[in-house]
Scaffold this motif. Structure first.
Motif, PDB file in Angstrom:
ATOM      1  N   LEU A 102       0.831  -1.199   0.000  1.00 27.72           N
ATOM      2  CA  LEU A 102       0.000   0.000   0.000  1.00 27.72           C
ATOM      3  C   LEU A 102       0.867   1.251   0.000  1.00 27.72           C
ATOM      4  CD1 LEU A 102      -2.734   1.389   0.159  1.00 27.72           C
ATOM      5  CD2 LEU A 102      -2.722   1.033   2.642  1.00 27.72           C
ATOM      6  N   LEU A 103       1.928   1.245   0.797  1.00 28.35           N
ATOM      7  CA  LEU A 103       2.832   2.397   0.813  1.00 28.35           C
ATOM      8  C   LEU A 103       3.428   2.627  -0.567  1.00 28.35           C
ATOM      9  CD1 LEU A 103       4.281   4.602   2.401  1.00 28.35           C
ATOM     10  CD2 LEU A 103       6.008   2.911   3.047  1.00 28.35           C
ATOM     11  N   ASP A 104       3.795   1.561  -1.267  1.00 33.66           N
ATOM     12  CA  ASP A 104       4.349   1.699  -2.618  1.00 33.66           C
ATOM     13  C   ASP A 104       3.336   2.340  -3.567  1.00 33.66           C
ATOM     14  OD1 ASP A 104       6.689   0.536  -1.755  1.00 33.66           O
ATOM     15  OD2 ASP A 104       6.216  -1.461  -2.551  1.00 33.66           O
ATOM     16  N   VAL A 124       1.673   7.607  -6.581  1.00 28.84           N
ATOM     17  CA  VAL A 124       0.810   8.717  -7.011  1.00 28.84           C
ATOM     18  C   VAL A 124       1.182  10.022  -6.329  1.00 28.84           C
ATOM     19  CG1 VAL A 124      -1.135   7.247  -7.627  1.00 28.84           C
ATOM     20  CG2 VAL A 124      -0.972   8.134  -5.297  1.00 28.84           C
ATOM     21  N   LEU A 125       2.010   9.943  -5.267  1.00 26.60           N
ATOM     22  CA  LEU A 125       2.499  11.153  -4.595  1.00 26.60           C
ATOM     23  C   LEU A 125       4.024  11.091  -4.496  1.00 26.60           C
ATOM     24  CD1 LEU A 125      -0.012  11.690  -1.628  1.00 26.60           C
ATOM     25  CD2 LEU A 125       0.095  12.944  -3.796  1.00 26.60           C
ATOM     26  N   PRO A 126       4.709  11.105  -5.623  1.00 26.17           N
ATOM     27  CA  PRO A 126       6.172  11.027  -5.568  1.00 26.17           C
ATOM     28  C   PRO A 126       6.738  12.201  -4.766  1.00 26.17           C
ATOM     29  CG  PRO A 126       5.411  11.681  -7.764  1.00 26.17           C
ATOM     30  CD  PRO A 126       4.205  11.258  -6.999  1.00 26.17           C
ATOM     31  N   GLY A 127       7.675  11.897  -3.899  1.00 28.77           N
ATOM     32  CA  GLY A 127       8.269  12.943  -3.078  1.00 28.77           C
ATOM     33  C   GLY A 127       7.555  13.188  -1.771  1.00 28.77           C
ATOM     34  N   VAL A 158       7.280  10.540   4.315  1.00 25.79           N
ATOM     35  CA  VAL A 158       6.706   9.489   5.143  1.00 25.79           C
ATOM     36  C   VAL A 158       7.118   9.756   6.590  1.00 25.79           C
ATOM     37  CG1 VAL A 158       6.593   7.023   5.619  1.00 25.79           C
ATOM     38  CG2 VAL A 158       6.789   7.837   3.252  1.00 25.79           C
ATOM     39  N   VAL A 159       6.118   9.978   7.449  1.00 33.32           N
ATOM     40  CA  VAL A 159       6.371  10.259   8.863  1.00 33.32           C
ATOM     41  C   VAL A 159       5.847   9.079   9.672  1.00 33.32           C
ATOM     42  CG1 VAL A 159       5.960  11.824  10.793  1.00 33.32           C
ATOM     43  CG2 VAL A 159       6.153  12.737   8.470  1.00 33.32           C
ATOM     44  N   ARG A 160       6.721   8.444  10.407  1.00 30.48           N
ATOM     45  CA  ARG A 160       6.340   7.302  11.241  1.00 30.48           C
ATOM     46  C   ARG A 160       6.480   7.683  12.712  1.00 30.48           C
ATOM     47  NH1 ARG A 160       6.569   2.374   8.211  1.00 30.48           N
ATOM     48  NH2 ARG A 160       7.575   2.644   6.172  1.00 30.48           N
ATOM     49  N   ASP A 161       5.548   7.206  13.512  1.00 24.90           N
ATOM     50  CA  ASP A 161       5.693   7.358  14.954  1.00 24.90           C
ATOM     51  C   ASP A 161       6.521   6.181  15.466  1.00 24.90           C
ATOM     52  OD1 ASP A 161       5.582   7.785  17.615  1.00 24.90           O
ATOM     53  OD2 ASP A 161       3.415   7.603  17.826  1.00 24.90           O
ATOM     54  N   THR A 162       7.798   6.418  15.671  1.00 27.79           N
ATOM     55  CA  THR A 162       8.700   5.351  16.132  1.00 27.79           C
ATOM     56  C   THR A 162       8.780   5.282  17.654  1.00 27.79           C
ATOM     57  OG1 THR A 162      10.581   6.859  15.984  1.00 27.79           O
ATOM     58  CG2 THR A 162      10.094   5.512  14.042  1.00 27.79           C
ATOM     59  N   SER A 163       8.169   6.270  18.327  1.00 25.48           N
ATOM     60  CA  SER A 163       8.297   6.303  19.788  1.00 25.48           C
ATOM     61  C   SER A 163       7.584   5.140  20.454  1.00 25.48           C
ATOM     62  CB  SER A 163       7.740   7.621  20.329  1.00 25.48           C
ATOM     63  OG  SER A 163       6.343   7.716  20.081  1.00 25.48           O
ATOM     64  N   LEU A 164       6.595   4.558  19.751  1.00 27.33           N
ATOM     65  CA  LEU A 164       5.821   3.475  20.357  1.00 27.33           C
ATOM     66  C   LEU A 164       6.170   2.103  19.786  1.00 27.33           C
ATOM     67  CD1 LEU A 164       2.304   5.207  20.455  1.00 27.33           C
ATOM     68  CD2 LEU A 164       3.910   4.926  22.344  1.00 27.33           C
ATOM     69  N   LEU A 165       7.165   2.051  18.892  1.00 33.33           N
ATOM     70  CA  LEU A 165       7.454   0.779  18.234  1.00 33.33           C
ATOM     71  C   LEU A 165       7.831  -0.322  19.222  1.00 33.33           C
ATOM     72  CD1 LEU A 165       9.440   1.764  15.003  1.00 33.33           C
ATOM     73  CD2 LEU A 165       7.085   0.925  15.182  1.00 33.33           C
ATOM     74  N   ASP A 166       8.523   0.053  20.285  1.00 33.35           N
ATOM     75  CA  ASP A 166       8.959  -0.958  21.253  1.00 33.35           C
ATOM     76  C   ASP A 166       7.952  -1.159  22.384  1.00 33.35           C
ATOM     77  OD1 ASP A 166      11.323  -1.362  19.871  1.00 33.35           O
ATOM     78  OD2 ASP A 166      12.355   0.248  20.939  1.00 33.35           O
ATOM     79  N   GLY A 222       4.086 -10.254  -1.033  1.00 31.00           N
ATOM     80  CA  GLY A 222       3.777 -10.775  -2.364  1.00 31.00           C
ATOM     81  C   GLY A 222       2.424 -10.377  -2.904  1.00 31.00           C
ATOM     82  N   VAL A 223       1.626  -9.653  -2.096  1.00 34.31           N
ATOM     83  CA  VAL A 223       0.315  -9.212  -2.572  1.00 34.31           C
ATOM     84  C   VAL A 223       0.500  -8.191  -3.691  1.00 34.31           C
ATOM     85  CG1 VAL A 223      -1.731  -7.857  -1.954  1.00 34.31           C
ATOM     86  CG2 VAL A 223      -0.930  -9.671  -0.437  1.00 34.31           C
ATOM     87  N   GLY A 224      -0.211  -8.350  -4.772  1.00 26.77           N
ATOM     88  CA  GLY A 224      -0.160  -7.402  -5.880  1.00 26.77           C
ATOM     89  C   GLY A 224      -1.545  -6.877  -6.175  1.00 26.77           C
ATOM     90  N   ILE A 225      -1.992  -5.936  -5.364  1.00 25.68           N
ATOM     91  CA  ILE A 225      -3.364  -5.449  -5.505  1.00 25.68           C
ATOM     92  C   ILE A 225      -3.586  -4.791  -6.856  1.00 25.68           C
ATOM     93  CG2 ILE A 225      -2.977  -3.158  -4.510  1.00 25.68           C
ATOM     94  CD1 ILE A 225      -5.677  -3.491  -3.068  1.00 25.68           C
ATOM     95  N   GLU A 226      -2.512  -4.245  -7.428  1.00 27.27           N
ATOM     96  CA  GLU A 226      -2.663  -3.603  -8.734  1.00 27.27           C
ATOM     97  C   GLU A 226      -2.988  -4.593  -9.837  1.00 27.27           C
ATOM     98  OE1 GLU A 226       1.704  -4.516  -8.107  1.00 27.27           O
ATOM     99  OE2 GLU A 226       0.005  -3.780  -6.928  1.00 27.27           O
ATOM    100  N   ARG A 227      -2.882  -5.897  -9.547  1.00 30.41           N
ATOM    101  CA  ARG A 227      -3.284  -6.921 -10.524  1.00 30.41           C
ATOM    102  C   ARG A 227      -4.686  -7.454 -10.260  1.00 30.41           C
ATOM    103  NH1 ARG A 227       1.927  -8.355  -8.999  1.00 30.41           N
ATOM    104  NH2 ARG A 227       1.173 -10.106  -7.750  1.00 30.41           N
TER     105      ARG A 227
END
Length: 750
Positions: free
Chosen positions: A436-438, A443-446, A449-457, A636-641
């Motif tokens: 999905l991110l790809d 469609v929005l090149p550039g 991407v902001v991730r909240d890494t403070s809660l990852l652990d 391996g999911v290819g939703i575009e197909r």
């Protein structure tokens, strides 16, 4: 002495045009970046467009200078009821005048696009009624002779237009208005034998006609509506970023939520200029982060709309109330199929809402379901306004993961389209698989991407996997609810939800799914929120997947049927949201056979892979662990197909070709022109038992009694009375709708 020409019963023609002109001045200032962008794309100058736009505003009502319309106005001013069948649609006469003026402007200034096309005249023709190729909006006039013109009124209208045109430094074109024949002139351009089709075919870039026309017509609507209502155009939000930070602190204080400043994730979003893709687990403050991003980008571009799009009406209602709390009453609109019911009873208040404004993204901020934006691509409703307001707006799409391949394909096309016109997007989700991110980055090149890494652990809940269906853990559900714990049970079908609710009826569970009347569903949502917030009492909520992206709730325990991994994570996000409970648990049971029909229509093994991944995962997974599980299952999911994705990717172009870009859609093609593709179509009907209750209600209030039922069932059990479709079913406020004669396969999806 000339006779006064009236635009409305309480407004002279001159008053209306001058008010519309004032609104135009404000509106075009807000739209200048969009106008310049269109000009750069399609080869016209800003001055050319502004001339055309002002021309439509100054002459859009000139057709009211006819005897039939003025007779109607005099009748209204005398306090009598007019006979509207004796009227003649003034837009037709305005179009006839505009067409001549447009040709004269082409000669004087050159055409706006690469072929002469009277988009200004067409905008005027369709500024009240739908512009359809069969001209059904003007069917009565098609059989009438041209109306008699009030010659002095027409002259004064042209003189006023020339004066105001001159005030802007433009030279008013010279043209004659004798011998107007509106019907003949309209037929010469519109319809299967009209010239518009050939003009459209000659365009080097067919998108030019639609985008240019939409902005022309939208500005005309702004000027006309604000001029008629006597309202000042309020285009953008008043609150800046610094002020908004104080509002966040105030809101936390009112709700006893500790506030020590913005989280790093929120600060990062607040400083992002341009497109943003935000990935953060529940509890990261995504809503406030998105609003900080929006205000920052509005300030950077010197104004613009905030458009906040969500997957469901329930979430839209919730976010609407939050935004209104932040930005003030009157600055926030809401748009979805039942939005008007939120404001019932406000008609007599000073700030009564205007349905046109609500549905057209005209308020400085608008909250809507994503469908409202997507349907504009099929030219429904006031699509030019939605197009033009979204085009120079900042657009937040929350829960971007929550859409099937069909809807996602339409969303991606819309993102690409509006980004091309200058819109800025923030796309948000707690779960963002790489596939999905790809797609979003394509469609929005550039985009940042902001991730909240403070809660990852951090770890929110214990996870347990039970290799059996959910009925096996019934005793544990009963014990938890009996002990006063806030217990959430989520299943994948309405039938299973109802069966479990009846099984635990002695514990007074709340049964929550999509098959309730709007009235009962709203009451249930209030009850759920009240019980969830009460610290001194337990609650048992048995729901379907509607709970994933609807209610903002915080439970102690979750028992759930297995679902796609991102859906399970969303469900788990409804448990221990603030991470303060050490013993919160998520129990995942095997999916039922019906679940596979819902989530695996193409015969994939998605649910089996999800179940295995959670079973093999940590017993107390961190946010990073949950993200890894989602990635593992979707690898391996290819939703575009996917056939639905590919089919939807062609839907807009097919629709625009049929409508020549600018026609309003007379009849939707229900195969292609839909925003949600379902294998089991559902339609809103009223349970037959409410027949007497709704008999004397207006249509808007009947919606309180509507419930969605499968189309095949409605066809067998419907009872049509006038314009109301009733349906025989078993219904009660506790469990919702059930088939009166339930077939074997009755376990229905949401």
């Amino acid at each position: 002495m000339s006779q006064t020409i009236w635009a409305k019963g309480d407004q002279t023609y001159r008053e209306h045009v001058e008010a519309a002109y004032a609104a135009w001045l404000t509106t075009v200032e807000a739209k200048r970046p969009l106008i310049r962008r269109l000009g750069n794309c399609y080869g016209f100058e800003e001055r050319q467009f502004l001339q055309r736009s002002l021309f439509t505003v100054l002459l859009h009502d000139i057709g009211k200078s006819i005897l039939p319309f003025q007779r109607v106005m005099r009748t209204i001013r005398a306090g009598k009821r007019p006979v509207w069948s004796e009227n003649y649609r003034h837009e037709l006469v305005s179009y006839s005048v505009m067409l001549r003026g447009s040709v004269a402007l082409d000669r004087q200034e050159g055409p706006l696009l690469d072929v002469p096309m009277p988009l200004d005249a067409l905008a005027v023709l369709g500024h009240h009624k739908r512009l359809n190729p069969d001209l059904r909006s003007f069917e009565r006039e098609m059989h009438l002779p041209p109306p008699q013109v009030c010659e002095q009124g027409m002259k004064e209208a042209l003189d006023l237009a020339a004066k105001l045109f001159d005030a802007e430094g433009y030279r008013f074109p010279s043209f004659k208005v004798e011998g107007l024949d509106p019907v003949r002139e309209v037929k010469g351009l519109i319809g299967p034998e009209g010239a518009l089709f050939n003009l459209y075919e000659r365009l080097n870039n067919p998108a030019a006609i639609r985008e240019t026309y939409a902005v022309l017509k939208a500005i005309l609507h702004y000027a006309d509506w604000h001029g008629s209502a006597g309202k000042t155009v309020r285009y953008t939000l008043p609150a800046g970023g610094v002020e908004f930070r104080r509002l966040i602190a105030d809101r936390c204080l009112k709700r006893d939520i500790p506030f020590t400043g913005l989280l790093p994730f929120q600060e990062a979003c607040a400083l992002t200029t341009g497109h943003c893709i935000a990935i953060a687990p529940t509890g990261s403050g995504k809503t406030e982060a998105s609003l900080l991003w929006a205000l920052h980008n509005i300030a950077k571009r010197g104004g613009g709309k905030l458009i906040y799009l969500l997957p469901t009406m329930v979430t839209a209602n919730s976010i609407y109330h939050r935004l209104e709390e932040y930005f003030g009453r009157g600055n926030v609109g809401i748009s979805h199929s039942t939005a008007s019911l939120l404001f019932e009873g406000e008609e007599d208040t000073p700030d009564a809402r205007d349905a046109h404004f609500e549905r057209s993204f005209i308020q400085p901020a608008t909250v809507a379901t994503v469908d409202q934006l997507l349907m504009a691509g099929f030219n429904t409703g006031r699509w030019p306004l939605i197009e033009a307001n979204a085009a120079n707006g900042v657009i937040v799409i929350d829960e971007i993961h929550a859409y099937d391949p069909w809807t996602l394909a339409l969303i991606l096309q819309s993102i690409e389209h509006f980004a091309h016109l200058g819109a800025r997007f923030m796309l948000m989700s707690a779960t963002m698989p790489n596939y999905l991110l790809d797609l979003l980055e394509s469609v929005l090149p550039g985009a940042r991407v902001v991730r909240d890494t403070s809660l990852l652990d951090s770890s929110r809940n214990m996870f347990e996997v039970v290799d059996d269906e959910i009925e096996v853990v019934s005793d544990r559900i009963r014990n938890a609810a009996s002990e006063g714990r806030k217990t959430l049970v989520v299943v994948n079908s309405v039938g299973k939800c109802q069966d479990l609710a009846r099984k635990f009826s002695d514990l007074n569970p709340i049964c929550y799914h999509s098959r309730f009347t709007l009235k009962d569903r709203m009451e249930k949502e209030r009850t759920i929120e009240e019980k969830e917030r009460a610290d001194d009492q337990g609650a048992l909520l048995i729901a379907t997947q509607v709970v994933e992206v609807s209610l903002d709730i915080n439970f102690d325990l979750l028992f759930t049927e297995c679902a796609p991994p991102d859906a399970v994570v969303q469900r788990a996000g409804r448990v221990n949201r603030r991470r303060t409970k050490p013993d919160s648990t998520v129990t995942i049971c095997r999916a039922s056979e019906v679940s596979r029909k819902i989530y695996e229509p193409d015969g994939t093994d998605l649910l089996a892979r999800a179940f295995a991944a959670f079973a093999a995962g940590p017993k107390r997974p961190t946010e990073a662990d949950l993200t890894a599980i989602v990635e593992q299952v979707y690898a391996g999911v290819g939703i575009e197909r996917d056939p639905r994705f590919l089919e939807a990717s062609r839907a807009y172009s097919q629709s625009q070709r049929r409508l020549l870009g600018i026609y309003d859609n007379p009849i939707l093609d229900t195969t292609y022109e839909v925003t949600r593709k379902v294998d089991y179509p559902q339609v809103p009907v009223i349970p037959l038992q409410f027949r007497d209750a709704v008999r004397d209600l207006p249509p808007i209030q009947r919606q309180y009694y509507e419930v969605k039922m499968p189309l095949w069932y409605v066809r067998k059990h419907r009872d049509i009375r006038g314009d109301v479709v009733f349906c025989d079913m078993d219904y009660d406020a506790e469990f919702g709708a059930r088939f009166s004669k339930r077939p074997e396969e009755v376990n229905l999806i949401i």
